[in-house]
Design an enzyme around this catalytic site. Structure first.
Site, mmCIF file in Angstrom:
data_model
loop_
_atom_site.group_PDB
_atom_site.id
_atom_site.type_symbol
_atom_site.label_atom_id
_atom_site.label_comp_id
_atom_site.label_asym_id
_atom_site.label_seq_id
_atom_site.Cartn_x
_atom_site.Cartn_y
_atom_site.Cartn_z
ATOM 1 N N ARG A 2 -51.700 30.262 175.124
ATOM 2 C CA ARG A 2 -52.577 29.369 175.918
ATOM 3 C C ARG A 2 -51.958 27.964 176.072
ATOM 4 O O ARG A 2 -52.603 26.855 176.332
ATOM 5 C CB ARG A 2 -53.964 29.295 175.106
ATOM 6 N N ASP A 6 -57.988 34.727 175.909
ATOM 7 C CA ASP A 6 -58.171 34.252 177.396
ATOM 8 C C ASP A 6 -57.081 33.209 178.022
ATOM 9 O O ASP A 6 -57.376 32.551 178.939
ATOM 10 C CB ASP A 6 -59.708 34.097 177.814
ATOM 11 N N GLY A 7 -56.472 32.703 177.135
ATOM 12 C CA GLY A 7 -55.549 31.435 177.394
ATOM 13 C C GLY A 7 -56.405 30.147 177.620
ATOM 14 O O GLY A 7 -55.579 29.097 177.776
ATOM 15 N N ARG A 51 -50.807 17.071 175.062
ATOM 16 C CA ARG A 51 -50.350 16.598 173.887
ATOM 17 C C ARG A 51 -48.763 16.253 173.781
ATOM 18 O O ARG A 51 -47.827 16.707 174.473
ATOM 19 C CB ARG A 51 -50.337 17.688 172.652
ATOM 20 N N ARG A 84 -41.151 24.635 165.187
ATOM 21 C CA ARG A 84 -42.053 25.201 163.959
ATOM 22 C C ARG A 84 -40.993 25.995 163.224
ATOM 23 O O ARG A 84 -40.285 26.327 163.625
ATOM 24 C CB ARG A 84 -43.085 26.084 164.729
ATOM 25 N N ASP A 109 -46.440 28.753 161.600
ATOM 26 C CA ASP A 109 -46.023 28.425 163.175
ATOM 27 C C ASP A 109 -46.985 27.222 163.260
ATOM 28 O O ASP A 109 -46.827 26.500 164.419
ATOM 29 C CB ASP A 109 -46.936 29.717 164.005
HETATM 30 P P1 AMP Z 1 -53.558 28.761 166.277
HETATM 31 O O1 AMP Z 1 -54.389 29.419 165.289
HETATM 32 O O2 AMP Z 1 -54.243 27.909 167.433
HETATM 33 O O3 AMP Z 1 -52.249 28.117 165.832
HETATM 34 O O4 AMP Z 1 -52.905 30.053 167.234
HETATM 35 C C1 AMP Z 1 -52.299 31.186 166.718
HETATM 36 C C2 AMP Z 1 -51.760 31.956 167.872
HETATM 37 O O5 AMP Z 1 -52.911 32.442 168.527
HETATM 38 C C3 AMP Z 1 -50.770 31.132 168.920
HETATM 39 O O6 AMP Z 1 -49.908 32.188 169.238
HETATM 40 C C4 AMP Z 1 -51.748 30.673 169.989
HETATM 41 O O7 AMP Z 1 -51.121 30.712 171.228
HETATM 42 C C5 AMP Z 1 -52.643 31.864 169.999
HETATM 43 N N1 AMP Z 1 -53.883 31.536 170.805
HETATM 44 C C6 AMP Z 1 -55.090 31.218 170.078
HETATM 45 N N2 AMP Z 1 -56.076 30.962 170.922
HETATM 46 C C7 AMP Z 1 -55.693 31.531 172.123
HETATM 47 C C8 AMP Z 1 -56.269 31.986 173.189
HETATM 48 N N3 AMP Z 1 -57.527 31.555 173.479
HETATM 49 N N4 AMP Z 1 -55.603 32.649 174.297
HETATM 50 C C9 AMP Z 1 -54.564 32.893 173.920
HETATM 51 N N5 AMP Z 1 -53.818 32.638 172.890
HETATM 52 C C10 AMP Z 1 -54.324 32.037 172.134
HETATM 53 MG MG MG Z 2 -51.010 27.015 166.242
#
Ligand code: AMP
Ligand code: MG
Length: 487
Positions: free
Chosen positions: A95, A127-128, A178, A185, A254
């Site tokens: 997203r 949902d992005g 950002r 990473r 990540d």
């Molecule tokens: P995070 O926990 O925020 O570090 O995200 C972990 C992974 O989930 C990453 O690949 C993000 O891009 C993906 N991600 C988190 N929230 C969403 C969302 N609402 N839609 C699509 N991808 C998501």
């Molecule tokens: Mg992340």
């Protein structure tokens, strides 16, 4: 320093050009009715952007990804990652988008990136999108961390998309822009390594060296020097978190940068009292990312990073492993040195003080603080006054006064320096109850509490009249704090 502020933003596309295997050309979703919620004017100027222009409809369209700046090739970045210890070979920006690179006033290259800008090929089931609350949380906490002197990604703006995002309820959507010294990473290296393409891995490592650790290029073993530089940066970073009582909440590989900047403020929060078992994240059932585990988790993540670098460390695999292990062994020492030095500074201990005396003071204190459930941030700030002879405030934080008095007497005897303490012990941090209250208000359309909180935490070491409530611990009825991720 004078900078020329531009109303047309030009971005580089180096990442997209040099590492095309890790980049998918992509566009943000079109949000028809974007509205600027907060803009970081100082950061904008630092990047050479004209804040007044960023506030125009054209500027806001850029901040939400609907208008692509000159020269930019927005991409979703590929990366893998260990999430809560389990390996996921393909995560990537689900997203988010890297808009491109910009050179700041100091000549440093920085990424401009959007979060919440719509689904990408990495979105899996998501949902992005992102909601106003969590994007403002990242804005507030990252800017607070920056002001506290912690290396971190920065926040340029939060723009409401005008669309609803479906979570447990329907929430207002937002995009965060950002700024980071890069978005490389540990997970980026894991992804590159997994492709089996050593040339790609080498180009990625060269890019990391050039952007973050140019001195490594001149070393006899540049990739080993890169690894050691990341080890040192992370040891220092995590020590700073620990000294401030910061709990990241999702230290997946990540979410660990190569630059040593804190990144991805999700279910993060600051401890109230010193308790190594503190967990805030609603999804961290096993306490893997508890406050006290963070130094060990960082080391575990660095071991995963080392594994990706093996083909570059030496042709002989056994030798490569040996080199990596040897370099990783530095981490423990670097971390404990940084933590001890930081604790000595927090207590204003004089430079030449006998190490054994300093260590004993710190250990005894941690026991007292834990046992008495004393507010971490409030205690250290109160000790500045105590060093000047006024122990009243510090004493008021303890039930066991005799134990505190005994400890404080030993501490006073070494001649602590009050002024230097005030420079490292913040008055204002984004306290959980304040963040929560401000985000709830913002979600309901009132931005005022967020803006006032930002004002307090943007100058964390300078006590100011009128801001007393920003320095106070949570009210008793605030209860056990939980933060939610994936939002
Ligand atoms: P995070 O926990 O925020 O570090 O995200 C972990 C992974 O989930 C990453 O690949 C993000 O891009 C993906 N991600 C988190 N929230 C969403 C969302 N609402 N839609 C699509 N991808 C998501
Ligand atoms: Mg992340």
């Amino acid at each position: 320093m004078s900078v020329t502020l531009t109303s047309s933003i030009t971005l580089g596309n180096r990442f997209a050009r040099e590492l095309p295997e890790l980049a998918v050309d992509w566009q943000a979703e079109k949000f028809p009715d974007p509205r600027l919620l907060v803009l970081n004017e100082l950061l904008a100027v630092d990047l050479g952007f004209d804040p007044a222009w960023l506030r125009t409809p054209q500027g806001v369209r850029l901040l939400v990804g609907s208008a692509v700046p000159d020269g930019a090739t927005p991409v979703a970045q590929a990366y893998a990652g260990h999430q809560f210890g389990g390996y996921v070979p393909r995560l990537g920006d689900g997203r988010a988008l890297l808009l491109g690179e910009v050179t700041d006033a100091e000549g440093r290259q920085r990424d401009l990136h959007l979060k919440g800008s719509g689904r990408t090929p990495f979105a899996r089931g998501g949902d992005g999108l992102a909601a106003v609350g969590p994007m403002l949380r990242e804005y507030v906490v990252s800017e607070a961390m920056h002001a506290l002197g912690v290396p971190t990604t920065r926040s340029l703006a939060v723009v409401a998309t005008g669309q609803r995002v479906l979570r447990e309820t329907a929430l207002p959507g937002a995009v965060l822009s950002r700024v980071a010294s890069s978005h490389l990473r540990v997970g980026t290296f894991q992804y590159a390594r997994d492709t089996g393409d050593v040339d790609l891995l080498r180009r990625l490592a060269d890019c990391a060296i050039e952007r973050h650790y140019p001195a490594a290029a001149g070393s006899e073993r540049p990739y080993r020097a890169l690894f050691e530089a990341v080890v040192a940066a992370q040891a220092s970073l995590v020590a700073r978190w620990m000294l401030l009582g910061f709990v990241h909440g999702v230290m997946n590989t990540d979410n660990m940068t190569i630059s040593g900047e804190s990144i991805d403020y999700g279910p993060c929060a600051f401890i109230d009292s010193f308790d190594p078992d503190t967990v805030f994240s609603s999804i961290d059932h096993g306490g893997r990312y508890a406050y006290g585990n963070q130094p060990l988790v960082a080391e575990w993540n660095l071991a995963r990073f080392a594994e990706t670098l093996l083909p570059l460390l030496d042709e002989d695999r056994e030798r490569a492993v040996e080199l990596a292990v040897e370099s990783l062994e530095r981490y423990g020492h670097q971390y404990s040195d940084a933590w001890s030095a930081g604790m000595r500074a927090k207590l204003g201990l004089p430079d030449g003080l006998d190490t054994a005396i300093g260590d004993a003071l710190v250990e005894d204190l941690l026991r007292l603080l834990r046992h008495g459930r004393v507010d971490w941030t409030g205690f250290f700030r109160a000790m500045g006054a105590a060093a000047r002879g006024d122990t009243q405030l510090a004493r008021s934080l303890f039930h066991d006064l005799a134990a505190f008095d005994t400890w404080a007497e030993q501490w006073r005897a070494v001649g602590p320096d009050a002024d230097s303490m005030d420079r490292v012990n913040p008055v204002y941090i984004p306290r959980n109850h304040l963040v929560e209250g401000a985000l709830t208000a913002a979600t309901d359309g009132d931005l005022d509490p967020v803006l006032r909180l930002l004002e307090a935490v943007s100058s964390p070491y300078v006590e100011r009249p009128g801001l007393e409530r920003y320095a106070e611990p949570a009210p008793e009825d605030f209860g056990t704090y939980q933060t939610f991720c994936g939002t």
